[in-house]
Design a protein around this motif. Sequence first.
Motif, PDB file in Angstrom:
ATOM      1  N   PRO A  36       0.830  -1.215   0.000  1.00 10.13           N
ATOM      2  CA  PRO A  36       0.000   0.000   0.000  1.00 10.13           C
ATOM      3  C   PRO A  36       0.856   1.253   0.000  1.00 10.13           C
ATOM      4  O   PRO A  36       1.978   1.263   0.520  1.00 10.13           O
ATOM      5  CB  PRO A  36      -0.826  -0.128   1.285  1.00 10.13           C
ATOM      6  N   ALA A  37       0.308   2.339  -0.585  1.00  9.27           N
ATOM      7  CA  ALA A  37       1.081   3.584  -0.709  1.00  9.27           C
ATOM      8  C   ALA A  37       0.225   4.802  -0.402  1.00  9.27           C
ATOM      9  O   ALA A  37       0.405   5.860  -1.003  1.00  9.27           O
ATOM     10  CB  ALA A  37       1.686   3.686  -2.106  1.00  9.27           C
ATOM     11  N   ASN A  38      -0.720   4.666   0.529  1.00 12.75           N
ATOM     12  CA  ASN A  38      -1.534   5.812   0.938  1.00 12.75           C
ATOM     13  C   ASN A  38      -0.674   6.769   1.760  1.00 12.75           C
ATOM     14  O   ASN A  38      -0.195   6.404   2.832  1.00 12.75           O
ATOM     15  CB  ASN A  38      -2.730   5.328   1.764  1.00 12.75           C
ATOM     16  N   PRO A  39      -0.445   7.999   1.288  1.00 16.03           N
ATOM     17  CA  PRO A  39       0.456   8.910   2.003  1.00 16.03           C
ATOM     18  C   PRO A  39      -0.045   9.343   3.369  1.00 16.03           C
ATOM     19  O   PRO A  39       0.748   9.793   4.203  1.00 16.03           O
ATOM     20  CB  PRO A  39       0.558  10.105   1.048  1.00 16.03           C
ATOM     21  N   GLN A  40      -1.357   9.217   3.614  1.00 18.43           N
ATOM     22  CA  GLN A  40      -1.875   9.573   4.928  1.00 18.43           C
ATOM     23  C   GLN A  40      -1.433   8.564   5.981  1.00 18.43           C
ATOM     24  O   GLN A  40      -1.458   8.856   7.180  1.00 18.43           O
ATOM     25  CB  GLN A  40      -3.405   9.662   4.888  1.00 18.43           C
ATOM     26  N   ARG A  41      -1.045   7.379   5.532  1.00 19.07           N
ATOM     27  CA  ARG A  41      -0.596   6.343   6.460  1.00 19.07           C
ATOM     28  C   ARG A  41       0.916   6.159   6.412  1.00 19.07           C
ATOM     29  O   ARG A  41       1.558   5.946   7.435  1.00 19.07           O
ATOM     30  CB  ARG A  41      -1.290   5.018   6.137  1.00 19.07           C
ATOM     31  N   SER A  42       1.485   6.205   5.210  1.00 16.99           N
ATOM     32  CA  SER A  42       2.912   5.917   5.069  1.00 16.99           C
ATOM     33  C   SER A  42       3.773   7.158   4.907  1.00 16.99           C
ATOM     34  O   SER A  42       4.996   7.081   5.024  1.00 16.99           O
ATOM     35  CB  SER A  42       3.131   4.988   3.864  1.00 16.99           C
ATOM     36  N   GLY A  43       3.150   8.305   4.619  1.00 17.43           N
ATOM     37  CA  GLY A  43       3.913   9.524   4.379  1.00 17.43           C
ATOM     38  C   GLY A  43       4.182   9.725   2.900  1.00 17.43           C
ATOM     39  O   GLY A  43       4.217   8.766   2.120  1.00 17.43           O
ATOM     40  N   LEU A  44       4.380  10.965   2.503  1.00 18.93           N
ATOM     41  CA  LEU A  44       4.573  11.290   1.093  1.00 18.93           C
ATOM     42  C   LEU A  44       5.846  10.668   0.533  1.00 18.93           C
ATOM     43  O   LEU A  44       5.860  10.169  -0.600  1.00 18.93           O
ATOM     44  CB  LEU A  44       4.610  12.811   0.913  1.00 18.93           C
ATOM     45  N   GLU A  45       6.916  10.688   1.310  1.00 20.08           N
ATOM     46  CA  GLU A  45       8.200  10.163   0.847  1.00 20.08           C
ATOM     47  C   GLU A  45       8.118   8.664   0.581  1.00 20.08           C
ATOM     48  O   GLU A  45       8.546   8.173  -0.475  1.00 20.08           O
ATOM     49  CB  GLU A  45       9.286  10.436   1.889  1.00 20.08           C
ATOM     50  N   SER A  47       5.405   6.878   0.116  1.00 22.59           N
ATOM     51  CA  SER A  47       4.445   6.647  -0.962  1.00 22.59           C
ATOM     52  C   SER A  47       5.126   6.762  -2.319  1.00 22.59           C
ATOM     53  O   SER A  47       4.990   5.883  -3.184  1.00 22.59           O
ATOM     54  CB  SER A  47       3.289   7.646  -0.863  1.00 22.59           C
ATOM     55  N   ALA A  48       5.881   7.845  -2.522  1.00 26.58           N
ATOM     56  CA  ALA A  48       6.596   8.031  -3.784  1.00 26.58           C
ATOM     57  C   ALA A  48       7.627   6.936  -3.999  1.00 26.58           C
ATOM     58  O   ALA A  48       7.839   6.472  -5.130  1.00 26.58           O
ATOM     59  CB  ALA A  48       7.262   9.402  -3.809  1.00 26.58           C
ATOM     60  N   GLY A  49       8.269   6.491  -2.913  1.00 24.05           N
ATOM     61  CA  GLY A  49       9.272   5.432  -3.021  1.00 24.05           C
ATOM     62  C   GLY A  49       8.685   4.113  -3.477  1.00 24.05           C
ATOM     63  O   GLY A  49       9.276   3.396  -4.302  1.00 24.05           O
ATOM     64  N   ILE A  50       7.526   3.772  -2.951  1.00 20.93           N
ATOM     65  CA  ILE A  50       6.859   2.528  -3.348  1.00 20.93           C
ATOM     66  C   ILE A  50       6.484   2.573  -4.822  1.00 20.93           C
ATOM     67  O   ILE A  50       6.714   1.622  -5.581  1.00 20.93           O
ATOM     68  CB  ILE A  50       5.614   2.300  -2.473  1.00 20.93           C
ATOM     69  N   CYS A  71       0.965   7.719 -14.811  1.00 21.52           N
ATOM     70  CA  CYS A  71      -0.169   8.318 -14.110  1.00 21.52           C
ATOM     71  C   CYS A  71      -0.450   7.468 -12.874  1.00 21.52           C
ATOM     72  O   CYS A  71      -0.632   6.249 -12.982  1.00 21.52           O
ATOM     73  CB  CYS A  71      -1.417   8.380 -14.988  1.00 21.52           C
ATOM     74  N   ALA A  72      -0.468   8.107 -11.721  1.00 21.93           N
ATOM     75  CA  ALA A  72      -0.731   7.409 -10.463  1.00 21.93           C
ATOM     76  C   ALA A  72      -1.978   7.979  -9.809  1.00 21.93           C
ATOM     77  O   ALA A  72      -2.045   9.185  -9.543  1.00 21.93           O
ATOM     78  CB  ALA A  72       0.469   7.545  -9.524  1.00 21.93           C
ATOM     79  N   GLY A  73      -2.953   7.126  -9.562  1.00 23.47           N
ATOM     80  CA  GLY A  73      -4.113   7.503  -8.769  1.00 23.47           C
ATOM     81  C   GLY A  73      -3.844   7.091  -7.336  1.00 23.47           C
ATOM     82  O   GLY A  73      -3.688   5.900  -7.053  1.00 23.47           O
ATOM     83  N   VAL A  74      -3.755   8.057  -6.439  1.00 22.19           N
ATOM     84  CA  VAL A  74      -3.278   7.794  -5.087  1.00 22.19           C
ATOM     85  C   VAL A  74      -4.359   8.100  -4.058  1.00 22.19           C
ATOM     86  O   VAL A  74      -4.768   9.255  -3.894  1.00 22.19           O
ATOM     87  CB  VAL A  74      -2.008   8.615  -4.778  1.00 22.19           C
ATOM     88  N   ALA A  87       4.329  13.684  -7.150  1.00 16.32           N
ATOM     89  CA  ALA A  87       4.725  13.720  -8.566  1.00 16.32           C
ATOM     90  C   ALA A  87       6.178  14.169  -8.710  1.00 16.32           C
ATOM     91  O   ALA A  87       6.953  13.594  -9.487  1.00 16.32           O
ATOM     92  CB  ALA A  87       3.800  14.633  -9.353  1.00 16.32           C
ATOM     93  N   THR A  88       6.573  15.191  -7.964  1.00 20.13           N
ATOM     94  CA  THR A  88       7.944  15.706  -8.044  1.00 20.13           C
ATOM     95  C   THR A  88       8.953  14.655  -7.597  1.00 20.13           C
ATOM     96  O   THR A  88       9.980  14.422  -8.258  1.00 20.13           O
ATOM     97  CB  THR A  88       8.091  16.967  -7.181  1.00 20.13           C
ATOM     98  N   ARG A  89       8.656  13.985  -6.496  1.00 23.46           N
ATOM     99  CA  ARG A  89       9.586  12.976  -5.978  1.00 23.46           C
ATOM    100  C   ARG A  89       9.621  11.745  -6.873  1.00 23.46           C
ATOM    101  O   ARG A  89      10.682  11.134  -7.059  1.00 23.46           O
ATOM    102  CB  ARG A  89       9.191  12.610  -4.548  1.00 23.46           C
ATOM    103  N   LEU A  90       8.480  11.383  -7.430  1.00 26.32           N
ATOM    104  CA  LEU A  90       8.434  10.238  -8.335  1.00 26.32           C
ATOM    105  C   LEU A  90       9.186  10.546  -9.624  1.00 26.32           C
ATOM    106  O   LEU A  90       9.943   9.716 -10.137  1.00 26.32           O
ATOM    107  CB  LEU A  90       6.972   9.880  -8.626  1.00 26.32           C
ATOM    108  N   ARG A  91       9.000  11.747 -10.147  1.00 24.25           N
ATOM    109  CA  ARG A  91       9.712  12.155 -11.373  1.00 24.25           C
ATOM    110  C   ARG A  91      11.220  12.152 -11.139  1.00 24.25           C
ATOM    111  O   ARG A  91      11.993  11.696 -11.989  1.00 24.25           O
ATOM    112  CB  ARG A  91       9.237  13.539 -11.797  1.00 24.25           C
TER     113      ARG A  91
END
Length: 304
Positions: A36-45, A47-50, A71-74, A87-91
């Motif tokens: 799972p990669a929900n940033p509310q649970r795992s954090g933005l960093e 989430s982007a890493g996963i 395209c990521a639906g998060v 998006a910035t961290r994933l890019r």
Amino acid sequence: MAAKHVAVGLDAGGSKTSLLAQCDDRSGRIERRGPPANPQRSGLEESAGILGALVQEVVRSRQPVEHLSVCAGVAGAGRASEQKVIATRLRRALTDEALSVDVQVVHDASIALDAAFGSESGLVVIAGTGSVVFGRATDGTTQRAGGWGHLLGDAGSGYAIGRAGLRAVAEAFDGGAETALRPRLGDRYGIDTREALIHRVYQEEIAIQDVAPMVIDAAEDGDAVASDILATQTAELAQQVEWLLAQIHDIAPRTALLGGMLQNQGYAQRLHRTLRDSFPDWSIERLQREPAVGALRRARRQVA
């Protein structure tokens, strides 16, 4: 095997992340599953890493890649600021994977809408651990209702129904209406006193959404309290559809239903019936494609 263009769609939820990818020759889809990669649970960093790790796994076996579109639906990234950070961290993580990289991050309801109706008009109702209603008018305007999270909303969700069931048991301990939920909680969780209820909820942090199927089963067996909970929660979700339609006009009269709660047949039938009563002229169907299909469609449009 080299690929000139690679399009990747991601559906990042609270229980898992699904990836669908396709290379420029359209010779078949690549599928992957991740945590799972929900940033509310795992954090933005994290989430982007996963998300980045899943994309890299696919792309690195197809080097060199000229253009990569993602395209990521998060779930849990409903605000533009959160989407921009991911998006910035994933890019940044994917910069070396292709000559050019295009990344788009959107709310998970948006890719569900694309999975259901492509880029055309319609409405989706998502009922899982949380809930949200999302629609697109014929002119492309979008509108959302709900999606406030478990503290402020999520009507008709697993969390809301489970919480209502636990509250009903608490009221029964206080002398309120008796309900079959009390002995069911006792059998399942050993909750047979008010002290045990408080301990399981506040100290052991019971997964409240896991109580929802118990409420639905009790309602199916004729328990009046559980039946009232289910009727109230599905009516509140239908109310959110009404609120959305009051704010967005000229929307195609069709609704796709999805989310983990729809896997429960008793809930699915009750929600469908409630929506049918509220919107008799609308088409109301279960979503037949996984939301990652919608993310892949959006990624392909980025390539076009």
